[in-house]
Design a protein around this motif. Structure first.
Motif, mmCIF file in Angstrom:
data_model
loop_
_atom_site.group_PDB
_atom_site.id
_atom_site.type_symbol
_atom_site.label_atom_id
_atom_site.label_comp_id
_atom_site.label_asym_id
_atom_site.label_seq_id
_atom_site.Cartn_x
_atom_site.Cartn_y
_atom_site.Cartn_z
ATOM 1 N N GLY A 22 0.811 -1.220 0.000
ATOM 2 C CA GLY A 22 0.000 0.000 0.000
ATOM 3 C C GLY A 22 0.841 1.266 0.000
ATOM 4 N N ILE A 23 1.918 1.263 0.799
ATOM 5 C CA ILE A 23 2.806 2.430 0.837
ATOM 6 C C ILE A 23 3.390 2.690 -0.552
ATOM 7 C CG2 ILE A 23 4.940 3.366 1.812
ATOM 8 C CD1 ILE A 23 4.420 1.651 4.308
ATOM 9 N N GLN A 24 3.822 1.632 -1.214
ATOM 10 C CA GLN A 24 4.471 1.795 -2.509
ATOM 11 C C GLN A 24 3.489 2.053 -3.639
ATOM 12 O OE1 GLN A 24 7.703 2.237 -3.046
ATOM 13 N NE2 GLN A 24 7.888 2.179 -0.815
ATOM 14 N N TYR A 25 2.235 1.619 -3.494
ATOM 15 C CA TYR A 25 1.212 2.027 -4.461
ATOM 16 C C TYR A 25 1.105 3.551 -4.443
ATOM 17 C CZ TYR A 25 -3.235 2.060 -7.027
ATOM 18 O OH TYR A 25 -4.215 2.277 -7.968
ATOM 19 N N SER A 26 1.100 4.103 -3.243
ATOM 20 C CA SER A 26 1.032 5.557 -3.105
ATOM 21 C C SER A 26 2.245 6.233 -3.740
ATOM 22 C CB SER A 26 0.933 5.938 -1.626
ATOM 23 O OG SER A 26 0.931 7.329 -1.453
ATOM 24 N N PHE A 27 3.452 5.681 -3.479
ATOM 25 C CA PHE A 27 4.653 6.242 -4.094
ATOM 26 C C PHE A 27 4.620 6.077 -5.612
ATOM 27 C CE2 PHE A 27 6.731 6.158 0.154
ATOM 28 C CZ PHE A 27 7.237 7.451 0.134
ATOM 29 N N GLY A 28 4.023 4.983 -6.089
ATOM 30 C CA GLY A 28 3.896 4.783 -7.526
ATOM 31 C C GLY A 28 3.056 5.869 -8.171
ATOM 32 N N LEU A 29 1.987 6.259 -7.502
ATOM 33 C CA LEU A 29 1.162 7.364 -8.004
ATOM 34 C C LEU A 29 1.961 8.666 -8.005
ATOM 35 C CD1 LEU A 29 -2.327 6.698 -6.347
ATOM 36 C CD2 LEU A 29 -1.636 6.258 -8.709
ATOM 37 N N GLN A 30 2.789 8.860 -6.963
ATOM 38 C CA GLN A 30 3.604 10.076 -6.924
ATOM 39 C C GLN A 30 4.590 10.109 -8.084
ATOM 40 O OE1 GLN A 30 4.185 10.088 -2.192
ATOM 41 N NE2 GLN A 30 5.161 11.808 -3.190
ATOM 42 N N GLN A 31 5.181 8.970 -8.405
ATOM 43 C CA GLN A 31 6.173 8.923 -9.474
ATOM 44 C C GLN A 31 5.557 9.197 -10.842
ATOM 45 O OE1 GLN A 31 8.179 5.134 -9.304
ATOM 46 N NE2 GLN A 31 8.749 5.389 -7.158
ATOM 47 N N THR A 32 4.327 8.716 -11.058
ATOM 48 C CA THR A 32 3.767 8.709 -12.405
ATOM 49 C C THR A 32 2.593 9.666 -12.596
ATOM 50 O OG1 THR A 32 4.394 6.368 -12.563
ATOM 51 C CG2 THR A 32 2.890 7.202 -14.229
ATOM 52 N N ALA A 33 1.765 9.852 -11.578
ATOM 53 C CA ALA A 33 0.510 10.588 -11.773
ATOM 54 C C ALA A 33 0.527 12.015 -11.232
ATOM 55 C CB ALA A 33 -0.651 9.822 -11.130
#
Length: 433
Positions: A22-33
């Motif tokens: 869950g933490i990294q899903y959030s970071f994934g959104l930060q990186q891409t979205a």
């Protein structure tokens, strides 16, 4: 006398790491979205670095402070690290739900600050949590498992962006309007951020403090409020003064590594607008495919790196992975085919798996057990300081030295990865005596 920790099964280590999804899903959104959202809301490209300063600033302050606090925390019901990453996950979940509703640029930037506080509250004690629970012989497996979930979380985040853009994607015709298809990825993130942390909290008990640690914790509880507030800052300063030389060398590697990573994440969308003639939506979707690809590779190779680091040493595997990442960034700007450009992401994914696991294993082996939280926080300072430098310096570099050209930005990042690989070869691996 050092505590002898029992070995855990594969599935126990798996369960304790699920919260990282869950933490990294959030970071994934930060990186891409996040950066496409800033562009949708009218931000110029050369302003993207400074708009991302929330991550470095909050990481610099929140992670070491939370690390120091969690070292001196114990609750019979909630444990030592769990209260912090549970509160962080709740804050992150609420912010992710609100993010796509941002009406103007300043509102989105403000939410990014709140989101980064939540993510950093969850991230730092989670790193220390792994070190607390595992014996030294299982640290490599524990942190590479965490690396696997780094990949899995970002794969899900970027996979959702690609899917929803394909199914519902339309370019926003009005300035200042965020397309509806981006909303769904954020809503999934809001759910996963909290649900996966709860899974790990409920499935994994923490090891109680030793009698000596408990005396120190009770002593701190009896201090006046002002002293309690100042103590973590003093603890951080004292720990930096006696920090192992190995960590200073890691800091030199991180200076170039994380500066380069921040460039990549910020300028992938502008790069594809330039090299492929895409709209912002199309370029954001292609950037998500890039992230999806390298994080799938990360998932596949994360655990495979464990025997390689045991056989050849973490330093060699880490340095070679950084060389591969540099090669990937040197290649990407010159590939205009949306399918072929995914090929360099294999090298990038191997590098990302190493970056997310090997340095933490190295550091966890050399720092004292009762200082693990604060030292993991200090290690994160070595991540966010380069990011902070990048947000303050790269805007002018991009505009005036690189001619406002995203191709040049990507090549610049490749050079920095090559430098970090050279510095990684200077690391000398040690363990606590």
């Amino acid at each position: 006398m050092r505590l002898q920790k029992p070995s855990l099964s594969f599935w126990q280590i798996f369960n304790m790491n699920i919260g990282f999804l869950g933490i990294q899903y959030s970071f994934g959104l930060q990186q891409t979205a996040i950066n496409p959202i800033f562009l949708y809301l009218g931000a110029p490209e050369d302003m993207l670095p400074i708009l991302n300063i929330a991550g470095p600033v909050t990481g610099l302050i929140v992670q070491p402070v939370i690390g120091a606090l969690s070292d001196k925390t114990w609750s019979n019901r909630w444990g030592r690290r769990k209260p912090y990453f549970l509160i962080g996950a709740l804050l992150g979940s609420l912010t992710l739900f609100a993010f796509p509703h941002s009406p103007v640029l300043w509102f989105a930037v403000g939410l990014l600050w709140i989101l980064d506080v939540g993510n950093n509250m969850a991230m730092e004690p989670y790193r220390a949590f792994i070190g607390d629970k595992l014996p030294e012989k299982q640290l490599s497996l524990g942190f590479q498992m965490q690396s696997l979930f780094v990949g899995a979380g970002i794969v899900l985040a970027n996979g959702s962006i690609v899917l929803f853009q394909y199914l519902f994607g339309e370019e926003s015709l009005e300035s200042g309007i965020i397309p509806q298809w981006l909303y769904y990825s954020f809503f999934i993130g809001a759910f996963l951020s909290l649900a996966t942390i709860l899974w790990s909290v409920l499935k994994t008990p923490e090891i109680p403090p030793s009698e000596k640690e408990m005396l120190e914790i009770n002593k701190i509880k009896s201090l006046p409020l002002g002293h309690k507030f100042r103590k973590p800052f003093f603890e951080i300063m004292r720990s930096i003064k006696v920090m192992p030389k190995f960590m200073w060398k890691i800091g030199a590697v991180y200076l170039f590594q994380w500066y380069a990573l921040f460039i990549y994440w910020q300028f992938t969308t502008p790069l594809f607008k330039l090299t492929m003639g895409y709209s912002t939506s199309e370029a954001a979707s292609q950037a998500a495919k890039m992230s999806l690809t390298y994080n799938i590779v990360t998932m596949l190779v994360a655990l495979a790196l464990v025997p390689l680091t045991i056989r050849f040493g973490g330093k060699k595997v880490y340095a070679l992975s950084l060389v591969g990442t540099a090669i990937a960034l040197f290649t990407i700007p010159y590939i205009s085919d949306p399918l072929f450009v995914l090929a360099p992401m294999v090298l990038f994914g191997i590098g990302w798996a190493a970056m997310m696991g090997i340095p933490y294993t190295m550091v966890s082996k050399i720092v004292p057990q009762d200082k693990r939280g604060v030292y993991m926080g200090i290690l994160n300072m070595m991540i966010v300081i380069p990011m902070g430098i990048q947000t303050l310096t790269f805007g002018p570099i991009y505009k005036y030295l690189l001619d406002g050209n995203a191709i040049n930005a990507m090549l610049f990042a490749g050079v920095f990865f090559a430098i970090s690989a050279f510095l990684a070869m200077r690391l000398n691996e040690k363990t606590k005596g």
